[in-house]
Design a protein around this motif. Sequence first.
Motif, PDB file in Angstrom:
ATOM      1  N   ASP A  39     -26.926 -13.795  64.451  1.00 14.03           N
ATOM      2  CA  ASP A  39     -25.933 -14.415  65.321  1.00 14.03           C
ATOM      3  C   ASP A  39     -25.132 -13.292  65.980  1.00 14.03           C
ATOM      4  N   HIS A  40     -25.655 -12.791  67.080  1.00 15.43           N
ATOM      5  CA  HIS A  40     -25.039 -11.633  67.719  1.00 15.43           C
ATOM      6  C   HIS A  40     -23.663 -11.948  68.285  1.00 15.43           C
ATOM      7  N   ALA A  41     -23.427 -13.178  68.688  1.00 17.23           N
ATOM      8  CA  ALA A  41     -22.087 -13.537  69.173  1.00 17.23           C
ATOM      9  C   ALA A  41     -21.069 -13.368  68.051  1.00 17.23           C
ATOM     10  N   ALA A  42     -21.416 -13.809  66.854  1.00 18.72           N
ATOM     11  CA  ALA A  42     -20.499 -13.669  65.712  1.00 18.72           C
ATOM     12  C   ALA A  42     -20.337 -12.204  65.323  1.00 18.72           C
ATOM     13  N   LEU A  43     -21.422 -11.442  65.366  1.00 20.75           N
ATOM     14  CA  LEU A  43     -21.351 -10.019  65.028  1.00 20.75           C
ATOM     15  C   LEU A  43     -20.481  -9.270  66.037  1.00 20.75           C
ATOM     16  N   ILE A  44     -20.597  -9.634  67.303  1.00 20.96           N
ATOM     17  CA  ILE A  44     -19.763  -9.012  68.331  1.00 20.96           C
ATOM     18  C   ILE A  44     -18.301  -9.384  68.094  1.00 20.96           C
ATOM     19  N   ALA A  45     -18.039 -10.649  67.807  1.00 17.74           N
ATOM     20  CA  ALA A  45     -16.668 -11.098  67.556  1.00 17.74           C
ATOM     21  C   ALA A  45     -16.053 -10.382  66.363  1.00 17.74           C
ATOM     22  N   ALA A  46     -16.899 -10.010  65.391  1.00 17.17           N
ATOM     23  CA  ALA A  46     -16.426  -9.306  64.205  1.00 17.17           C
ATOM     24  C   ALA A  46     -16.280  -7.803  64.443  1.00 17.17           C
ATOM     25  N   GLY A  47     -16.630  -7.335  65.639  1.00 19.56           N
ATOM     26  CA  GLY A  47     -16.498  -5.911  65.958  1.00 19.56           C
ATOM     27  C   GLY A  47     -17.566  -5.041  65.343  1.00 19.56           C
ATOM     28  N   ARG A  48     -18.717  -5.621  65.027  1.00 20.39           N
ATOM     29  CA  ARG A  48     -19.779  -4.886  64.345  1.00 20.39           C
ATOM     30  C   ARG A  48     -20.855  -4.342  65.271  1.00 20.39           C
ATOM     31  N   VAL A  49     -20.806  -4.645  66.556  1.00 22.27           N
ATOM     32  CA  VAL A  49     -21.887  -4.281  67.478  1.00 22.27           C
ATOM     33  C   VAL A  49     -21.390  -3.272  68.504  1.00 22.27           C
ATOM     34  N   GLN A  50     -22.139  -2.185  68.620  1.00 22.81           N
ATOM     35  CA  GLN A  50     -21.918  -1.174  69.654  1.00 22.81           C
ATOM     36  C   GLN A  50     -23.154  -1.179  70.551  1.00 22.81           C
ATOM     37  N   VAL A  51     -22.953  -0.935  71.833  1.00 21.05           N
ATOM     38  CA  VAL A  51     -24.073  -0.909  72.762  1.00 21.05           C
ATOM     39  C   VAL A  51     -24.085   0.389  73.560  1.00 21.05           C
ATOM     40  N   ALA A  52     -25.266   0.772  73.941  1.00 15.33           N
ATOM     41  CA  ALA A  52     -25.472   1.884  74.869  1.00 15.33           C
ATOM     42  C   ALA A  52     -25.932   1.250  76.176  1.00 15.33           C
ATOM     43  N   ALA A  53     -25.126   1.401  77.201  1.00 13.34           N
ATOM     44  CA  ALA A  53     -25.466   0.854  78.506  1.00 13.34           C
ATOM     45  C   ALA A  53     -25.708   2.017  79.455  1.00 13.34           C
ATOM     46  N   GLY A  54     -26.510   1.808  80.426  1.00 14.76           N
ATOM     47  CA  GLY A  54     -26.773   2.874  81.376  1.00 14.76           C
ATOM     48  C   GLY A  54     -28.082   2.677  82.091  1.00 14.76           C
ATOM     49  N   GLY A  55     -28.742   1.583  81.774  1.00 15.84           N
ATOM     50  CA  GLY A  55     -29.965   1.276  82.490  1.00 15.84           C
ATOM     51  C   GLY A  55     -29.631   0.811  83.894  1.00 15.84           C
TER      52      GLY A  55
END
Length: 128
Positions: A39-55
């Motif tokens: 459940d990536h929405a919940a993981l993001i809400a919990a502050g557990r997800v970092q992303v690398a953007a640049g594409g």
Amino acid sequence: MSLRPARPEEAGSVTALVRAAFAPYVPAIGREPAPMNADHAALIAAGRVQVAAGGPGGALEGVVVTCAGDGALLLDTVAVAPAAQGRGLGRALVAAAEAEARARGLPTVRLYTIAAMTANLALYPRLG
């Protein structure tokens, strides 16, 4: 690589990236690995997800999901978009998790993998 916290509106993109990154392992494992159904929405809400953007257009190229607890940082998921693989992004995501552990005063980073994920089994020992 620029790493930042994932934003709530990126949950769908995070899920798509993780599913694409792990899809090649489904035949070898015989099922979808757990990160594909997280459940990536919940993981993001919990502050557990970092992303690398640049594409192209700021597209996400990598995702790292972590969780602190029991005196260690759990490196729950490392995923690199198929188009971005082979450029050292996975290594950089693991290094970012190690830096997070140090910043939190945690002496250990733990991770789990499956024997069928041969690329992981080759990478992680080289990283120490």
